[in-house]
Design a protein around this motif. Structure first.
Motif, PDB file in Angstrom:
ATOM      1  N   TRP A  49     -88.735 114.058  26.422  1.00  0.00           N
ATOM      2  CA  TRP A  49     -87.899 114.946  25.806  1.00  0.00           C
ATOM      3  C   TRP A  49     -86.567 115.115  26.515  1.00  0.00           C
ATOM      4  O   TRP A  49     -86.673 115.295  27.545  1.00  0.00           O
TER       5      TRP A  49
ATOM      6  N   THR B 206     -82.940 117.898  26.287  1.00  0.00           N
ATOM      7  CA  THR B 206     -82.436 119.010  25.406  1.00  0.00           C
ATOM      8  C   THR B 206     -81.097 118.877  24.922  1.00  0.00           C
ATOM      9  O   THR B 206     -80.271 119.844  24.308  1.00  0.00           O
TER      10      THR B 206
ATOM     11  N   ASN C  80     -78.510 117.395  19.932  1.00  0.00           N
ATOM     12  CA  ASN C  80     -78.676 118.303  19.016  1.00  0.00           C
ATOM     13  C   ASN C  80     -78.250 117.904  17.513  1.00  0.00           C
ATOM     14  O   ASN C  80     -78.377 118.425  16.407  1.00  0.00           O
TER      15      ASN C  80
ATOM     16  N   TRP D  69     -82.363 113.150  16.259  1.00  0.00           N
ATOM     17  CA  TRP D  69     -83.881 113.679  16.479  1.00  0.00           C
ATOM     18  C   TRP D  69     -84.376 112.677  17.725  1.00  0.00           C
ATOM     19  O   TRP D  69     -85.272 113.291  18.281  1.00  0.00           O
TER      20      TRP D  69
ATOM     21  N   SER E 140     -85.561 114.557  20.927  1.00  0.00           N
ATOM     22  CA  SER E 140     -84.838 115.923  20.892  1.00  0.00           C
ATOM     23  C   SER E 140     -85.970 117.068  21.002  1.00  0.00           C
ATOM     24  O   SER E 140     -87.179 116.736  20.218  1.00  0.00           O
ATOM     25  N   HIS E 141     -85.750 117.980  21.899  1.00  0.00           N
ATOM     26  CA  HIS E 141     -86.648 119.000  22.032  1.00  0.00           C
ATOM     27  C   HIS E 141     -86.576 119.686  20.667  1.00  0.00           C
ATOM     28  O   HIS E 141     -87.878 120.490  20.510  1.00  0.00           O
ATOM     29  N   ARG E 142     -86.123 119.723  19.985  1.00  0.00           N
ATOM     30  CA  ARG E 142     -85.950 120.493  18.524  1.00  0.00           C
ATOM     31  C   ARG E 142     -87.348 119.683  17.579  1.00  0.00           C
ATOM     32  O   ARG E 142     -87.547 120.491  16.775  1.00  0.00           O
TER      33      ARG E 142
ATOM     34  N   GLN F  45     -90.150 119.572  19.130  1.00  0.00           N
ATOM     35  CA  GLN F  45     -91.465 120.305  19.611  1.00  0.00           C
ATOM     36  C   GLN F  45     -91.815 121.436  18.588  1.00  0.00           C
ATOM     37  O   GLN F  45     -90.814 122.067  18.236  1.00  0.00           O
TER      38      GLN F  45
ATOM     39  N   VAL G   5     -85.640 120.227   7.082  1.00  0.00           N
ATOM     40  CA  VAL G   5     -84.987 120.891   8.307  1.00  0.00           C
ATOM     41  C   VAL G   5     -83.624 121.018   8.505  1.00  0.00           C
ATOM     42  O   VAL G   5     -82.850 122.137   8.584  1.00  0.00           O
TER      43      VAL G   5
ATOM     44  N   GLY H  83     -80.982 124.416   7.923  1.00  0.00           N
ATOM     45  CA  GLY H  83     -80.393 124.610   8.940  1.00  0.00           C
ATOM     46  C   GLY H  83     -78.711 124.888   8.400  1.00  0.00           C
ATOM     47  O   GLY H  83     -77.601 125.545   9.084  1.00  0.00           O
TER      48      GLY H  83
END
Length: 191
Positions: free
Chosen positions: A104, A106, A109, A112, A125-127, A129, A176, A180
């Motif tokens: 993972w 961070t 942004n 993916w 990407s931590h997104r 999770q 998603v 956004g």
């Protein structure tokens, strides 16, 4: 000795259950709420005592599905992520995609996931999770496919056709991204 009317145990798991037994506990103090939790290899469902057997069956199914969904959203560590990638490679690519590392990050942004084929490294990407498992699996497979085929040509997409949820996962991720971009209407929702 008669069975306790406040408790019942079902040895046959209901749909979505990953346990060997479901124990239903009825409480005269519980008036409306239903809750559930795992206790070892058993699931305990707490319901109001006045609930009918049909309502009990329905609520046990609902709560088992809810627990399964919560557990599927649990965050995998890098080691579990690597193990998952290896299982997916075995299942969909005959084990040909062998990542050197999967982790993972961070700092992604706008993506993916990413892959560096020369190093065999995959970064997600931590997104992701907390997103559904099939979405994380799709992104893992997408990056694994890059270990076999660079770029996004026809050969690459043919590899991903093996995963039956490719289109669904892509649609989820597109949703998603679109959400956004929507304006956040704080005042309008409260009126």
């Amino acid at each position: 000795m008669p069975a306790d009317p406040q408790r019942s145990v079902t040895d046959t798991p209901h749909r979505g259950a990953g346990t060997s037994a479901v124990e239903v506990r009825r409480s005269p103090r519980r008036s409306r709420t239903v809750s559930a939790y795992r206790e070892g290899d058993r699931t305990v469902v707490l319901i109001p005592a006045r609930m009918s057997e049909a309502e009990e069956r329905r609520w046990v199914g609902v709560m088992l599905d809810k627990l399964a969904a919560q557990e599927s959203r649990s965050i995998l560590g890098d080691r579990e992520l690597t193990e998952r990638a290896l299982r997916l490679s075995e299942q969909y690519f005959d084990g040909r995609a062998r990542p050197g590392s999967v982790r993972w990050v961070t700092n992604q942004n706008t993506r993916w996931g990413s892959c560096t084929p020369s190093e065999g490294s995959i970064r997600l990407s931590h997104r992701l999770q907390g997103m559904p498992e099939y979405v994380v699996d799709y992104v893992l497979l997408h990056e694994l496919a890059h270990l076999l085929v660079p770029g996004h040509g026809p050969r690459f997409w043919r590899l991903l056709e093996a995963y039956p949820r490719t289109e669904r996962a892509r649609g989820y991720l597109e949703g998603v991204v679109a959400a956004g971009r929507l304006p956040h209407l704080t005042g309008a929702a409260e009126e």
